[in-house]
Design a protein around this motif. Sequence first.
Motif, short mmCIF file in Angstrom:
data_model
loop_
_atom_site.label_atom_id
_atom_site.label_comp_id
_atom_site.label_asym_id
_atom_site.label_seq_id
_atom_site.Cartn_x
_atom_site.Cartn_y
_atom_site.Cartn_z
N PRO A 1 0.84 -1.20 0.00
CA PRO A 1 0.00 0.00 0.00
C PRO A 1 0.87 1.25 0.00
N GLN A 2 0.27 2.36 -0.36
CA GLN A 2 1.00 3.62 -0.36
C GLN A 2 1.60 3.88 1.02
N VAL A 3 2.85 4.30 1.05
CA VAL A 3 3.52 4.60 2.32
C VAL A 3 3.05 5.95 2.83
N GLU B 1 15.65 14.18 4.75
CA GLU B 1 14.21 14.39 4.65
C GLU B 1 13.56 13.27 3.87
N VAL B 2 12.27 13.06 4.17
CA VAL B 2 11.45 12.09 3.48
C VAL B 2 10.18 12.82 3.05
N THR B 3 9.81 12.67 1.80
CA THR B 3 8.56 13.24 1.30
C THR B 3 7.58 12.10 1.07
N THR B 4 6.42 12.19 1.72
CA THR B 4 5.41 11.14 1.63
C THR B 4 4.04 11.77 1.88
N THR B 5 3.03 10.99 2.16
CA THR B 5 1.71 11.52 2.47
C THR B 5 1.37 11.24 3.93
N HIS C 1 9.37 3.69 -2.52
CA HIS C 1 8.07 3.84 -1.88
C HIS C 1 7.77 5.24 -1.36
N THR C 2 8.73 6.17 -1.48
CA THR C 2 8.49 7.56 -1.06
C THR C 2 8.64 8.49 -2.25
N ALA C 3 8.08 9.68 -2.13
CA ALA C 3 8.07 10.62 -3.24
C ALA C 3 9.47 11.10 -3.62
#
Length: 103
Positions: free
Chosen positions: A7-9, A37-41, A63-65
Amino acid sequence: LAEIPRPQVRLLMHPDDAASRGIAEGDEIRVFNALGEVTTTATIGGWIRRGTVALPKGIWRKHTANGYTGTSLVPDTLTDIAGGACFNDARVQIEKVRSLPNS
């Protein structure tokens, strides 16, 4: 194992923490500190303690943006018990990058 669909992270946040930052369910967020940094939702849930956040374990860069995972936020200090990594001591800030479309 990276080829297994997942599933989307999303980063889990407490509703109070999200509200104070203007973050809503599904917003794109930036989780960062001096190390990376991590870009995600975002996903919002009252089952996590205020002041803490959680990313799923075992995610891959794809799995991350922005192609980074939680390990980019972890200090290289070792625990006092057995000299393990201090994954539970990654202090981060969170900000909204973009709102979910139609929100």
